[in-house]
Scaffold this motif. Structure first.
Motif, PDB file in Angstrom:
ATOM      1  N   PHE A 148       0.867  -1.149   0.098  1.00 38.77           N
ATOM      2  CA  PHE A 148       0.051   0.026   0.034  1.00 38.77           C
ATOM      3  C   PHE A 148       1.038   1.217  -0.114  1.00 38.77           C
ATOM      4  O   PHE A 148       0.490   2.443  -0.568  1.00 38.77           O
ATOM      5  CB  PHE A 148      -1.035  -0.041   1.227  1.00 38.77           C
ATOM      6  N   ASN A 149       2.025   1.071   0.487  1.00 42.59           N
ATOM      7  CA  ASN A 149       2.856   2.204   0.464  1.00 42.59           C
ATOM      8  C   ASN A 149       3.599   2.395  -0.822  1.00 42.59           C
ATOM      9  O   ASN A 149       3.836   3.809  -1.056  1.00 42.59           O
ATOM     10  CB  ASN A 149       4.095   2.012   1.480  1.00 42.59           C
ATOM     11  N   LYS A 150       3.640   1.635  -1.753  1.00 41.52           N
ATOM     12  CA  LYS A 150       4.188   1.902  -2.973  1.00 41.52           C
ATOM     13  C   LYS A 150       3.367   2.002  -4.430  1.00 41.52           C
ATOM     14  O   LYS A 150       3.923   2.106  -5.319  1.00 41.52           O
ATOM     15  CB  LYS A 150       5.199   0.684  -3.107  1.00 41.52           C
ATOM     16  N   ALA A 151       2.134   1.384  -4.146  1.00 41.14           N
ATOM     17  CA  ALA A 151       1.256   1.487  -5.138  1.00 41.14           C
ATOM     18  C   ALA A 151      -0.083   1.941  -4.553  1.00 41.14           C
ATOM     19  O   ALA A 151      -0.482   2.011  -3.623  1.00 41.14           O
ATOM     20  CB  ALA A 151       0.967   0.071  -5.566  1.00 41.14           C
ATOM     21  N   PRO A 152      -0.927   2.790  -5.725  1.00 37.65           N
ATOM     22  CA  PRO A 152      -2.296   3.354  -5.234  1.00 37.65           C
ATOM     23  C   PRO A 152      -3.219   2.379  -4.911  1.00 37.65           C
ATOM     24  O   PRO A 152      -3.086   1.257  -5.450  1.00 37.65           O
ATOM     25  CB  PRO A 152      -2.471   4.076  -6.531  1.00 37.65           C
ATOM     26  N   PRO A 153      -4.022   2.692  -4.108  1.00 32.91           N
ATOM     27  CA  PRO A 153      -5.250   1.565  -3.630  1.00 32.91           C
ATOM     28  C   PRO A 153      -5.803   1.267  -4.907  1.00 32.91           C
ATOM     29  O   PRO A 153      -6.075   1.830  -6.054  1.00 32.91           O
ATOM     30  CB  PRO A 153      -6.042   2.430  -2.788  1.00 32.91           C
ATOM     31  N   SER A 154      -6.289  -0.080  -4.827  1.00 34.71           N
ATOM     32  CA  SER A 154      -6.928  -0.646  -6.035  1.00 34.71           C
ATOM     33  C   SER A 154      -8.644  -0.959  -5.384  1.00 34.71           C
ATOM     34  O   SER A 154      -8.742  -1.398  -4.340  1.00 34.71           O
ATOM     35  CB  SER A 154      -6.281  -2.018  -6.509  1.00 34.71           C
ATOM     36  N   ASN A 155      -9.496  -0.613  -6.492  1.00 35.78           N
ATOM     37  CA  ASN A 155     -11.060  -0.999  -6.187  1.00 35.78           C
ATOM     38  C   ASN A 155     -11.064  -2.495  -6.122  1.00 35.78           C
ATOM     39  O   ASN A 155     -12.252  -3.188  -5.651  1.00 35.78           O
ATOM     40  CB  ASN A 155     -11.834  -0.422  -7.097  1.00 35.78           C
ATOM     41  N   VAL A 156     -10.198  -3.338  -6.553  1.00 36.40           N
ATOM     42  CA  VAL A 156     -10.239  -4.753  -6.487  1.00 36.40           C
ATOM     43  C   VAL A 156     -10.657  -5.201  -5.005  1.00 36.40           C
ATOM     44  O   VAL A 156     -11.265  -6.097  -4.867  1.00 36.40           O
ATOM     45  CB  VAL A 156      -9.244  -5.695  -6.982  1.00 36.40           C
ATOM     46  N   ASN A 157      -9.689  -4.773  -4.292  1.00 42.97           N
ATOM     47  CA  ASN A 157      -9.752  -5.033  -2.865  1.00 42.97           C
ATOM     48  C   ASN A 157     -11.240  -4.772  -2.256  1.00 42.97           C
ATOM     49  O   ASN A 157     -11.783  -5.593  -1.578  1.00 42.97           O
ATOM     50  CB  ASN A 157      -8.814  -4.234  -2.072  1.00 42.97           C
ATOM     51  N   ARG A 158     -11.959  -3.707  -2.598  1.00 39.96           N
ATOM     52  CA  ARG A 158     -13.313  -3.334  -2.284  1.00 39.96           C
ATOM     53  C   ARG A 158     -14.272  -4.387  -2.819  1.00 39.96           C
ATOM     54  O   ARG A 158     -14.946  -4.921  -1.949  1.00 39.96           O
ATOM     55  CB  ARG A 158     -13.529  -1.898  -2.455  1.00 39.96           C
ATOM     56  N   ILE A 159     -14.004  -4.782  -4.084  1.00 42.13           N
ATOM     57  CA  ILE A 159     -15.003  -5.649  -4.534  1.00 42.13           C
ATOM     58  C   ILE A 159     -15.101  -6.886  -3.798  1.00 42.13           C
ATOM     59  O   ILE A 159     -16.101  -7.669  -3.682  1.00 42.13           O
ATOM     60  CB  ILE A 159     -14.708  -5.734  -6.193  1.00 42.13           C
ATOM     61  N   CYS A 160     -13.778  -7.682  -3.577  1.00 41.48           N
ATOM     62  CA  CYS A 160     -13.906  -8.856  -3.050  1.00 41.48           C
ATOM     63  C   CYS A 160     -14.045  -8.746  -1.855  1.00 41.48           C
ATOM     64  O   CYS A 160     -14.512  -9.918  -1.278  1.00 41.48           O
ATOM     65  CB  CYS A 160     -12.236  -9.452  -3.532  1.00 41.48           C
ATOM     66  N   LEU A 161     -13.250  -8.051  -1.077  1.00 42.59           N
ATOM     67  CA  LEU A 161     -13.484  -8.140   0.624  1.00 42.59           C
ATOM     68  C   LEU A 161     -15.144  -7.776   0.948  1.00 42.59           C
ATOM     69  O   LEU A 161     -15.261  -8.045   1.947  1.00 42.59           O
ATOM     70  CB  LEU A 161     -12.453  -7.224   1.273  1.00 42.59           C
ATOM     71  N   ASP A 210      -5.876   2.836   3.992  1.00 47.24           N
ATOM     72  CA  ASP A 210      -6.193   1.765   3.259  1.00 47.24           C
ATOM     73  C   ASP A 210      -5.549   0.300   3.631  1.00 47.24           C
ATOM     74  O   ASP A 210      -6.307  -0.475   3.605  1.00 47.24           O
ATOM     75  CB  ASP A 210      -5.536   1.941   1.875  1.00 47.24           C
ATOM     76  N   PHE A 211      -4.367   0.210   4.222  1.00 46.86           N
ATOM     77  CA  PHE A 211      -3.676  -0.802   4.526  1.00 46.86           C
ATOM     78  C   PHE A 211      -4.846  -1.581   5.898  1.00 46.86           C
ATOM     79  O   PHE A 211      -4.983  -2.481   5.886  1.00 46.86           O
ATOM     80  CB  PHE A 211      -2.145  -0.658   4.991  1.00 46.86           C
ATOM     81  N   GLU A 212      -4.994  -0.641   6.729  1.00 43.03           N
ATOM     82  CA  GLU A 212      -5.741  -0.967   8.020  1.00 43.03           C
ATOM     83  C   GLU A 212      -7.303  -1.703   7.417  1.00 43.03           C
ATOM     84  O   GLU A 212      -7.534  -2.625   8.109  1.00 43.03           O
ATOM     85  CB  GLU A 212      -6.112   0.142   8.916  1.00 43.03           C
ATOM     86  N   ASP A 213      -7.722  -0.831   6.555  1.00 43.42           N
ATOM     87  CA  ASP A 213      -9.074  -1.521   6.264  1.00 43.42           C
ATOM     88  C   ASP A 213      -8.934  -2.856   5.461  1.00 43.42           C
ATOM     89  O   ASP A 213      -9.903  -3.639   5.852  1.00 43.42           O
ATOM     90  CB  ASP A 213      -9.746  -0.431   5.261  1.00 43.42           C
ATOM     91  N   PHE A 214      -7.923  -2.637   4.714  1.00 39.36           N
ATOM     92  CA  PHE A 214      -7.923  -4.156   3.988  1.00 39.36           C
ATOM     93  C   PHE A 214      -7.454  -5.253   5.071  1.00 39.36           C
ATOM     94  O   PHE A 214      -8.179  -6.306   4.875  1.00 39.36           O
ATOM     95  CB  PHE A 214      -6.594  -3.956   3.035  1.00 39.36           C
ATOM     96  N   ALA A 215      -6.557  -5.018   5.919  1.00 46.93           N
ATOM     97  CA  ALA A 215      -6.355  -6.066   7.065  1.00 46.93           C
ATOM     98  C   ALA A 215      -7.400  -6.572   7.807  1.00 46.93           C
ATOM     99  O   ALA A 215      -7.485  -7.550   8.257  1.00 46.93           O
ATOM    100  CB  ALA A 215      -5.083  -5.497   7.832  1.00 46.93           C
ATOM    101  N   SER A 242       7.080   3.778  11.257  1.00 41.80           N
ATOM    102  CA  SER A 242       7.215   5.370  11.049  1.00 41.80           C
ATOM    103  C   SER A 242       5.912   5.890  10.295  1.00 41.80           C
ATOM    104  O   SER A 242       5.640   7.219  10.503  1.00 41.80           O
ATOM    105  CB  SER A 242       8.397   5.694  10.121  1.00 41.80           C
ATOM    106  N   ARG A 243       5.277   5.052   9.539  1.00 37.59           N
ATOM    107  CA  ARG A 243       3.886   5.558   8.818  1.00 37.59           C
ATOM    108  C   ARG A 243       2.753   5.389   9.362  1.00 37.59           C
ATOM    109  O   ARG A 243       1.864   5.461   9.157  1.00 37.59           O
ATOM    110  CB  ARG A 243       4.123   4.777   7.320  1.00 37.59           C
ATOM    111  N   ALA A 244       2.671   4.316  10.688  1.00 35.43           N
ATOM    112  CA  ALA A 244       1.525   4.066  11.415  1.00 35.43           C
ATOM    113  C   ALA A 244       1.150   4.921  12.510  1.00 35.43           C
ATOM    114  O   ALA A 244       2.107   5.664  12.962  1.00 35.43           O
ATOM    115  CB  ALA A 244       1.895   2.422  12.093  1.00 35.43           C
ATOM    116  N   PRO A 245      -0.176   4.993  12.663  1.00 36.47           N
ATOM    117  CA  PRO A 245      -0.501   6.036  13.774  1.00 36.47           C
ATOM    118  C   PRO A 245      -0.018   5.463  15.094  1.00 36.47           C
ATOM    119  O   PRO A 245       0.579   4.154  15.160  1.00 36.47           O
ATOM    120  CB  PRO A 245      -1.975   6.001  13.605  1.00 36.47           C
ATOM    121  N   VAL A 246      -0.540   6.115  16.276  1.00 38.47           N
ATOM    122  CA  VAL A 246       0.236   5.610  17.655  1.00 38.47           C
ATOM    123  C   VAL A 246      -0.623   4.333  18.064  1.00 38.47           C
ATOM    124  O   VAL A 246      -0.151   3.542  18.868  1.00 38.47           O
ATOM    125  CB  VAL A 246      -0.306   6.806  18.587  1.00 38.47           C
ATOM    126  N   PHE A 247      -1.880   4.167  17.396  1.00 41.43           N
ATOM    127  CA  PHE A 247      -2.663   2.857  17.947  1.00 41.43           C
ATOM    128  C   PHE A 247      -2.178   1.762  17.057  1.00 41.43           C
ATOM    129  O   PHE A 247      -2.886   0.706  16.794  1.00 41.43           O
ATOM    130  CB  PHE A 247      -4.130   2.895  17.852  1.00 41.43           C
TER     131      PHE A 247
END
Length: 459
Positions: free
Chosen positions: A75-88, A120-125, A147-152
């Motif tokens: 998710f850090n190197k590529a733009p989010p894909s709507n494929v994840n939304r359709i499948c998940l 995007d990564f959190e929602d996917f996981a 370094s890219r994650a929130p405090v939680f």
């Protein structure tokens, strides 16, 4: 659905749709689920989910894949894909028997204004861990970027990890109607995850099938690693606070590469079945030292003791180098890297390496009249090959006709008779002293043949 039709058109262009290919029958989709799952196990989780658009045959295969590799880098190197939304977000299949969150699928995909990559990564996981058949997991890998994650972020990662491990308990599996083969997690690889003693307790008391554990660049508030099933333990660049023991009667491979143990406590390793040891640490980052107890089965060992020339802090590991060597004296293949002149201590000692056949000294300091080299030559009766790679040799004159024995004081080397008549020596050098060392060895040993010495110069 417009998006669904778009992806189906893309699948037709690629040659696969609804079990058929443009060039003929789709033989890949005709394979049994077990083989397709094996193929999908080589994909990261996001890629595995995206296979759902290939055809109806593939639509739900990702739910039962035995290997989950959840990686933030996707998710850090590529733009989010709507494929994840359709499948998940597909609701035409039953969800998992237990849900970790009460949020609906539509709510989980609302846009977020900040830190889009992480969200995007959190929602996917979150959705993936809820919809996959976790009870069938054979391997689980989780990589987050603190370094890219929130405090939680660490709390979320801990929740995903608990879910991946919790079906290993027989009680929970029986309540869900699962067979004993369902609690089978064997491989666990964690990167950049914060771990504490609760994690280790689950490893020792819950994961009875776990064989391979790898921790990479993790922060660990852990005092002890104990397991009755582990066969491979890899610890890379981990930061320990007070790791004091590693205990496993089944452990065969142990790798400790870099990292630190900040508290000045000794790390005791009890692994009677250990066959391969890789220890590459800074002696001043493991000030309490490393003690190898009950490791009689070590066949191959790699020891790299990194030392800072300008660090004057005292280190127990630095002072106990010879003790460390004695604990692996049954090795048949030994590699020492970065070992200094203090490895043998101040007083001459003797320790027999009765099984040693191959010895590699890499970037070691032999300028103390070859004391370390002589030690191994005299204490290894069946030694077959010695490799000296880019070691520091005693300086000697480069004049061709100057007597070699007068160039270097040979009190240690004088009268040395090699115990193995067919010993082969390879000298890899980059400072011009290789040929002189070869002439010296030929002078001081009557049973070393010139044909058994190989010289290799490197830049």
């Amino acid at each position: 659905m417009e998006l669904d039709n778009t992806f189906r058109k893309r699948a037709r262009v690629s040659g696969v749709i609804d079990g058929c290919s443009a060039g003929g029958p789709d033989r890949l989709s005709s394979l049994p689920d077990c083989l397709l799952h094996t193929i999908m196990s080589f994909l990261r989780a996001r890629q595995a989910v995206q296979t759902c658009v290939l055809s109806t045959r593939w639509r739900h295969l990702w739910r039962s894949v035995p290997c989950l590799d959840i990686d933030f880098d996707e998710f850090n190197k590529a733009p989010p894909s709507n494929v994840n939304r359709i499948c998940l977000s597909s609701s035409d299949d039953s969800s998992s028997s237990e849900s970790d969150t009460s949020d609906s699928d539509s709510d989980r995909w609302l846009p977020h204004p900040f830190n889009k990559d992480w969200e995007d990564f959190e929602d996917f996981a979150v959705t993936l861990m809820r919809r996959c058949n976790i009870a069938q997991l054979d391997s689980f890998r989780l990589n987050i970027v603190r370094s890219r994650a929130p405090v939680f972020g660490n709390r979320l990662a801990a929740g995903w990890l608990r879910r991946a491990m919790k079906y290993d308990t027989p009680d929970r599996a029986s309540k869900l109607g699962l067979s004993s083969g369902s609690w089978r997690l064997k491989r666990l690889h964690l990167c950049h995850v914060l771990l504490d003693d609760h994690f280790v307790k689950r490893v020792s008391s819950v994961c009875h099938s776990l064989e391979d554990l790898e921790l990479d660049d993790c922060s660990c508030q852990i005092m002890s690693i104990t397991s009755q099933s582990l066969k491979t333990l890899v610890l890379k660049k981990c930061r320990w606070h007070s790791l004091s023991e590693i205990i496993s009667p089944t452990l065969k491979t142990l790798v400790i590469d870099g990292g630190s143990n900040t508290a000045a406590c000794a790390l005791v390793i009890l692994a009677p079945a250990l066959a391969y040891l890789h220890l590459a640490v800074d002696v001043y980052r493991f000030c309490g030292g490393v003690s190898l107890n009950e490791v009689p089965s070590v066949g191959k060992a790699f020891i790299h003791l990194l030392q800072h020339k300008y660090n004057h802090a005292r280190s127990k590991l630095d002072g106990d180098q010879f003790k460390l060597l004695c604990s692996i004296s049954n090795s048949t293949n030994l590699e020492l890297s970065g070992v200094g002149t203090r490895v043998l201590g101040k007083e001459p000692r003797f320790q027999e390496f009765k099984n040693l056949r191959k010895l590699l000294l890499d970037n070691c300091d032999l300028s103390d009249n070859f004391r370390t080299l002589v030690f191994f030559l005299r204490s290894s009766p069946i030694l077959e090959k010695v490799t000296l790679r880019c070691c520091k040799f005693p300086k000697c004159s480069k004049k061709r006709h100057m007597p070699i024995r007068s160039e270097i004081s040979s009190s240690e080397l004088r009268g040395l008779d090699l115990l193995c008549e067919n010993l082969k020596v390879e000298i890899i050098y980059n400072d011009g002293y290789g040929p002189h060392l070869m002439r010296l060895l030929l002078h001081i040993s009557v049973n070393l043949s010139k044909n058994n010495i190989k010289l290799t110069e490197v830049n």
